[in-house]
Design an enzyme around this catalytic site. Structure first.
Site, PDB file in Angstrom:
ATOM      1  N   PHE A  60       0.814  -1.225   0.000  1.00 52.05           N
ATOM      2  CA  PHE A  60       0.000   0.000   0.000  1.00 52.05           C
ATOM      3  C   PHE A  60       0.839   1.262   0.000  1.00 52.05           C
ATOM      4  O   PHE A  60       0.355   2.325  -0.365  1.00 52.05           O
ATOM      5  CB  PHE A  60      -0.941   0.004   1.220  1.00 52.05           C
ATOM      6  CG  PHE A  60      -0.255   0.458   2.490  1.00 52.05           C
ATOM      7  CD1 PHE A  60      -0.158   1.819   2.783  1.00 52.05           C
ATOM      8  CD2 PHE A  60       0.315  -0.452   3.371  1.00 52.05           C
ATOM      9  CE1 PHE A  60       0.497   2.246   3.937  1.00 52.05           C
ATOM     10  CE2 PHE A  60       0.961  -0.030   4.522  1.00 52.05           C
ATOM     11  CZ  PHE A  60       1.057   1.324   4.803  1.00 52.05           C
ATOM     12  N   SER A  67       5.409  -6.990   3.361  1.00 54.60           N
ATOM     13  CA  SER A  67       5.992  -7.349   4.654  1.00 54.60           C
ATOM     14  C   SER A  67       6.749  -8.686   4.551  1.00 54.60           C
ATOM     15  O   SER A  67       6.474  -9.507   3.668  1.00 54.60           O
ATOM     16  CB  SER A  67       4.885  -7.429   5.700  1.00 54.60           C
ATOM     17  OG  SER A  67       3.926  -8.368   5.296  1.00 54.60           O
ATOM     18  N   LYS A 103      -1.276  -7.167  -9.199  1.00 54.88           N
ATOM     19  CA  LYS A 103      -2.223  -7.343  -8.078  1.00 54.88           C
ATOM     20  C   LYS A 103      -1.800  -6.295  -7.041  1.00 54.88           C
ATOM     21  O   LYS A 103      -0.927  -6.536  -6.218  1.00 54.88           O
ATOM     22  CB  LYS A 103      -2.104  -8.764  -7.527  1.00 54.88           C
ATOM     23  CG  LYS A 103      -3.330  -9.288  -6.807  1.00 54.88           C
ATOM     24  CD  LYS A 103      -3.803  -8.451  -5.640  1.00 54.88           C
ATOM     25  CE  LYS A 103      -2.955  -8.577  -4.404  1.00 54.88           C
ATOM     26  NZ  LYS A 103      -3.314  -7.567  -3.364  1.00 54.88           N
ATOM     27  N   CYS A 149       9.507   1.876   3.600  1.00 55.86           N
ATOM     28  CA  CYS A 149      10.443   0.794   3.915  1.00 55.86           C
ATOM     29  C   CYS A 149      11.854   1.340   4.076  1.00 55.86           C
ATOM     30  O   CYS A 149      12.730   0.669   4.584  1.00 55.86           O
ATOM     31  CB  CYS A 149      10.421  -0.265   2.830  1.00 55.86           C
ATOM     32  SG  CYS A 149      11.080   0.342   1.297  1.00 55.86           S
ATOM     33  N   GLU A 163       9.132  -4.195  13.113  1.00 52.37           N
ATOM     34  CA  GLU A 163       8.890  -3.023  12.274  1.00 52.37           C
ATOM     35  C   GLU A 163       7.595  -2.367  12.751  1.00 52.37           C
ATOM     36  O   GLU A 163       6.548  -3.018  12.778  1.00 52.37           O
ATOM     37  CB  GLU A 163       8.754  -3.474  10.815  1.00 52.37           C
ATOM     38  CG  GLU A 163       8.589  -2.332   9.847  1.00 52.37           C
ATOM     39  CD  GLU A 163       8.431  -2.792   8.403  1.00 52.37           C
ATOM     40  OE1 GLU A 163       7.766  -3.815   8.166  1.00 52.37           O
ATOM     41  OE2 GLU A 163       8.970  -2.122   7.511  1.00 52.37           O
ATOM     42  N   GLU A 185      -4.955  -3.838  -1.806  1.00 52.30           N
ATOM     43  CA  GLU A 185      -6.403  -3.590  -1.766  1.00 52.30           C
ATOM     44  C   GLU A 185      -6.720  -2.324  -0.970  1.00 52.30           C
ATOM     45  O   GLU A 185      -7.867  -1.889  -0.926  1.00 52.30           O
ATOM     46  CB  GLU A 185      -7.146  -4.816  -1.212  1.00 52.30           C
ATOM     47  CG  GLU A 185      -6.793  -5.227   0.217  1.00 52.30           C
ATOM     48  CD  GLU A 185      -5.564  -6.136   0.319  1.00 52.30           C
ATOM     49  OE1 GLU A 185      -4.564  -5.890  -0.384  1.00 52.30           O
ATOM     50  OE2 GLU A 185      -5.604  -7.084   1.140  1.00 52.30           O
ATOM     51  N   ARG A 186      -5.709  -1.749  -0.308  1.00 58.17           N
ATOM     52  CA  ARG A 186      -5.975  -0.529   0.479  1.00 58.17           C
ATOM     53  C   ARG A 186      -6.057   0.730  -0.387  1.00 58.17           C
ATOM     54  O   ARG A 186      -6.767   1.665  -0.081  1.00 58.17           O
ATOM     55  CB  ARG A 186      -4.884  -0.316   1.513  1.00 58.17           C
ATOM     56  CG  ARG A 186      -4.517  -1.553   2.269  1.00 58.17           C
ATOM     57  CD  ARG A 186      -4.255  -1.275   3.724  1.00 58.17           C
ATOM     58  NE  ARG A 186      -3.669  -2.439   4.360  1.00 58.17           N
ATOM     59  CZ  ARG A 186      -4.295  -3.597   4.543  1.00 58.17           C
ATOM     60  NH1 ARG A 186      -5.535  -3.751   4.135  1.00 58.17           N
ATOM     61  NH2 ARG A 186      -3.686  -4.609   5.131  1.00 58.17           N
TER      62      ARG A 186
HETATM   63  P1  NAD Z   1       1.575  -6.603   3.108  1.00 60.70           P
HETATM   64  O1  NAD Z   1       2.615  -7.675   3.168  1.00 60.70           O
HETATM   65  O2  NAD Z   1       0.476  -6.636   4.108  1.00 60.70           O
HETATM   66  O3  NAD Z   1       0.850  -6.625   1.677  1.00 60.70           O
HETATM   67  C1  NAD Z   1       1.594  -6.600   0.486  1.00 60.70           C
HETATM   68  C2  NAD Z   1       0.802  -7.320  -0.598  1.00 60.70           C
HETATM   69  O4  NAD Z   1       0.624  -8.686  -0.225  1.00 60.70           O
HETATM   70  C3  NAD Z   1      -0.579  -6.737  -0.834  1.00 60.70           C
HETATM   71  O5  NAD Z   1      -0.830  -6.706  -2.218  1.00 60.70           O
HETATM   72  C4  NAD Z   1      -1.493  -7.712  -0.125  1.00 60.70           C
HETATM   73  O6  NAD Z   1      -2.769  -7.803  -0.720  1.00 60.70           O
HETATM   74  C5  NAD Z   1      -0.759  -9.017  -0.246  1.00 60.70           C
HETATM   75  N1  NAD Z   1      -1.021  -9.915   0.886  1.00 60.70           N
HETATM   76  C6  NAD Z   1      -1.325  -9.561   2.165  1.00 60.70           C
HETATM   77  N2  NAD Z   1      -1.506 -10.655   2.916  1.00 60.70           N
HETATM   78  C7  NAD Z   1      -1.304 -11.724   2.128  1.00 60.70           C
HETATM   79  C8  NAD Z   1      -1.334 -13.134   2.346  1.00 60.70           C
HETATM   80  N3  NAD Z   1      -1.607 -13.655   3.551  1.00 60.70           N
HETATM   81  N4  NAD Z   1      -1.063 -13.939   1.319  1.00 60.70           N
HETATM   82  C9  NAD Z   1      -0.790 -13.423   0.102  1.00 60.70           C
HETATM   83  N5  NAD Z   1      -0.743 -12.107  -0.169  1.00 60.70           N
HETATM   84  C10 NAD Z   1      -0.991 -11.254   0.833  1.00 60.70           C
HETATM   85  O7  NAD Z   1       2.352  -5.197   3.146  1.00 60.70           O
HETATM   86  P2  NAD Z   1       1.748  -3.728   3.211  1.00 60.70           P
HETATM   87  O8  NAD Z   1       1.197  -3.506   4.583  1.00 60.70           O
HETATM   88  O9  NAD Z   1       0.906  -3.461   2.041  1.00 60.70           O
HETATM   89  O10 NAD Z   1       3.096  -2.866   3.030  1.00 60.70           O
HETATM   90  C11 NAD Z   1       3.947  -2.540   4.102  1.00 60.70           C
HETATM   91  C12 NAD Z   1       5.124  -3.488   4.173  1.00 60.70           C
HETATM   92  O11 NAD Z   1       5.834  -3.473   2.930  1.00 60.70           O
HETATM   93  C13 NAD Z   1       6.161  -3.070   5.214  1.00 60.70           C
HETATM   94  O12 NAD Z   1       6.639  -4.226   5.848  1.00 60.70           O
HETATM   95  C14 NAD Z   1       7.261  -2.422   4.390  1.00 60.70           C
HETATM   96  O13 NAD Z   1       8.542  -2.426   4.971  1.00 60.70           O
HETATM   97  C15 NAD Z   1       7.218  -3.269   3.170  1.00 60.70           C
HETATM   98  N6  NAD Z   1       7.826  -2.598   2.024  1.00 60.70           N
HETATM   99  C16 NAD Z   1       9.042  -3.051   1.592  1.00 60.70           C
HETATM  100  C17 NAD Z   1       9.677  -2.435   0.530  1.00 60.70           C
HETATM  101  C18 NAD Z   1      11.005  -2.929   0.039  1.00 60.70           C
HETATM  102  O14 NAD Z   1      11.383  -2.571  -1.064  1.00 60.70           O
HETATM  103  N7  NAD Z   1      11.717  -3.744   0.790  1.00 60.70           N
HETATM  104  C19 NAD Z   1       9.066  -1.351  -0.102  1.00 60.70           C
HETATM  105  C20 NAD Z   1       7.817  -0.917   0.357  1.00 60.70           C
HETATM  106  C21 NAD Z   1       7.207  -1.559   1.423  1.00 60.70           C
END
Ligand code: NAD
Length: 499
Positions: free
Chosen positions: A149, A226, A173, A281, A384, A176-177
């Site tokens: 998101f 994450s 994909k 991140c 985090e 969804e937020r």
């Molecule tokens: P998230 O992991 O909750 O969601 C990321 C994606 O995964 C979304 O599209 C979501 O729909 C999907 N998802 C969520 N739960 C899932 C599941 N159980 N099974 C399969 N898919 C699933 O992350 P977020 O809250 O959207 O973003 C924040 C996180 O992203 C933080 O941990 C941040 O550090 C990380 N981030 C990392 C980078 C990097 O380059 N390392 C960059 C931006 C954000």
């Protein structure tokens, strides 16, 4: 109530699964739209359209594919304000920060305009008698990406721009937020000349992700989000024979040496710790001053700056330093972790608890927090937080400071503030973290370098954007060729070697 769609084969398509997620305006706390959550059948429709469209797109010469990217850059600039507004409305970040989100993606698209050069293969003339050898970089076919998101414009563009310019079809994909900007980007790509079916957006949650991971036609999966989900996607995608790159969470340390310019360090920490409400991140979430005196001076400089931070909705324009966090659940998680910090004995020097904004009482705003005397065993250090919470861990020596960053399980970014070139050089050489800043708090590499962390911040071997992205989205084929006139002495039975 607006009902969002998928974008499949050049058209907005309503969800048919019957499942939806709420999309909030984080500043007001109101549900402003609902987004459909795709099932496997809806994903199948997108894969079929991608599979039908990709061969013709892959056969378009690279220069023409690059021209679509050129036009796309123009359209992004044309619609910059519109995109930024839509982004702020669903994410909550300030308008200038939202424009930066679009801009950093746009820069990756600009890099991709160099595709004709990046896709050139290698050639060896006369590798043997009458033998030429050359390599080609060919598209994978249908590729997919799953994005978080916090950068709903930049991170999709990190993925789909190189994938598509290499000749692949791409299924996005998004989170969804905040799904509206990804849908707008897909429309703009078609306005730029991309054929239908080459870029599609399928909204959803785990069900849609699993449909990607288990689909035989999809050749590669990119993920940013994450760490637990990154690990799951990496393991499942690899087990299903896909090429996978997954980028996870972070806990970025900034080391402040006694000789650092303390005003510069404090200003850097304010922007890097609290910008975008800490939902980056590459945010700095741990300050590590070296020596008690350095720590005292730093805290003294930080406190008034933090107390002066302006928190508010994006609609207040440039008067706001950061906005709300993305959901009520995110806010509750930050508040829970802050409480563990207090309970486990850290000193809450700036207490943002109970923050409320007049007129926006239902918004997901979190006041700024500063902790001192944090120790490595505390939850606020190991986990985090992804909110406007900065932890200070006091280190006695440089060795102790670098050791903290090296021992942490995450390894996305880090920074050192010092006037000592020798210390900076040693830090850059030894640290086991992917992106390093020297007097630069958020060292996000530009589009023509690559982005990626180490340790539990990255699973896979090729980074985002830059030259690595052309490797990730292509397969190498190597051709050894000899024309018939070269065969003069009968068959060859042992493996050919060049003598
Ligand atoms: P998230 O992991 O909750 O969601 C990321 C994606 O995964 C979304 O599209 C979501 O729909 C999907 N998802 C969520 N739960 C899932 C599941 N159980 N099974 C399969 N898919 C699933 O992350 P977020 O809250 O959207 O973003 C924040 C996180 O992203 C933080 O941990 C941040 O550090 C990380 N981030 C990392 C980078 C990097 O380059 N390392 C960059 C931006 C954000």
């Amino acid at each position: 109530m607006q009902e969002l769609t998928h974008y499949i084969n050049g058209a907005h398509v309503k969800g048919t699964s019957g499942r939806f997620a709420d999309v909030y305006n984080p500043a007001t706390g109101e549900v402003q739209a609902k987004v459909p959550l795709a099932n496997a059948a809806e994903m199948e429709a997108a894969v079929a359209a991608a599979q039908a469209a990709q061969p013709a797109w892959g056969a378009v010469n690279p220069q023409r594919r690059a021209r679509v990217m050129m036009k796309f850059v123009d359209l992004l600039n044309r619609d910059m304000d519109k995109l930024a507004e839509a982004l702020s409305r669903e994410h909550g970040k300030t308008l200038p920060d939202a424009a930066g989100d679009v801009q950093r993606g746009l820069e990756v698209v600009e890099f991709c305009i160099g595709a004709p050069h990046h896709l050139k293969g290698e050639f060896t003339d006369s590798a043997g008698p009458g033998i030429d050898m050359y390599s080609m970089k060919q598209a994978l076919g249908v590729t997919a990406g799953i994005t978080p998101f916090n950068f709903p414009a930049m991170i999709p563009m990190w993925m789909f721009a190189p994938a598509i310019v290499c000749g692949n079809a791409f299924i996005l994909k998004p989170s969804e937020r905040d799904p509206s900007v990804p849908l707008m980007l897909a429309e703009l790509m078609e306005e730029a000349g991309l054929p239908k079916g080459v870029l599609q957006v399928v909204n959803g949650d785990k069900e849609a992700v699993d449909a990607i991971l288990h689909h035989d036609v999809i050749q590669s999966v990119g993920f940013v989000g994450s760490t637990p989900i990154a690990q799951y996607i990496y393991a499942t995608g690899c087990a299903n024979g896909k090429r996978v790159q997954c980028f996870g969470g972070a806990k970025n340390h900034m080391i402040i040496m006694p000789d650092a310019d303390m005003d510069q360090a404090a200003d850097a920490l304010i922007g890097a710790g609290y910008g975008a409400a800490g939902e980056r991140c590459m945010a700095i979430s741990v300050a590590v001053p070296v020596g008690e005196e350095t720590a005292d001076r730093l805290i003294e400089k930080l406190v008034p700056r933090i107390e002066a931070l302006k928190v508010g909705p994006y609609t207040s324009g440039k008067d706001v330093d950061y906005g709300p966090v993305v959901t009520a659940a995110a806010k509750a998680n930050i508040e829970r972790l802050v409480q563990t910090g207090v309970d486990q004995g850290a000193k809450l020097v700036v207490d943002g608890r109970g923050f409320s904004l007049q007129g926006y009482e239902d918004g997901f705003f979190v006041g700024p927090h500063l902790f001192d005397n944090v120790t490595p065993d505390m939850d606020i250090y190991t986990q985090e937080i992804f909110g406007p919470v900065l932890s200070t861990v006091r280190a006695k020596t440089y060795e102790e400071a670098i050791g903290l960053a090296m021992d942490h399980e995450y390894g996305n970014g880090t920074a050192i503030f010092t006037r000592d070139g020798d210390a900076a050089r040693d830090f850059a050489a030894r640290i086991n973290i992917g992106m390093v800043g020297i007097n630069v708090p958020i060292p996000v590499p530009l589009a023509y370098h690559t982005f990626g962390g180490w340790k539990k911040s990255m699973f896979g071997d090729l980074n985002q954007h830059g030259p690595d992205s052309f490797k990730f989205y292509t397969r190498t084929k190597t051709v050894t060729s000899r024309w018939p006139s070269g065969i003069k002495e009968g068959g060859e039975f042992s493996i050919p070697v060049m003598e």
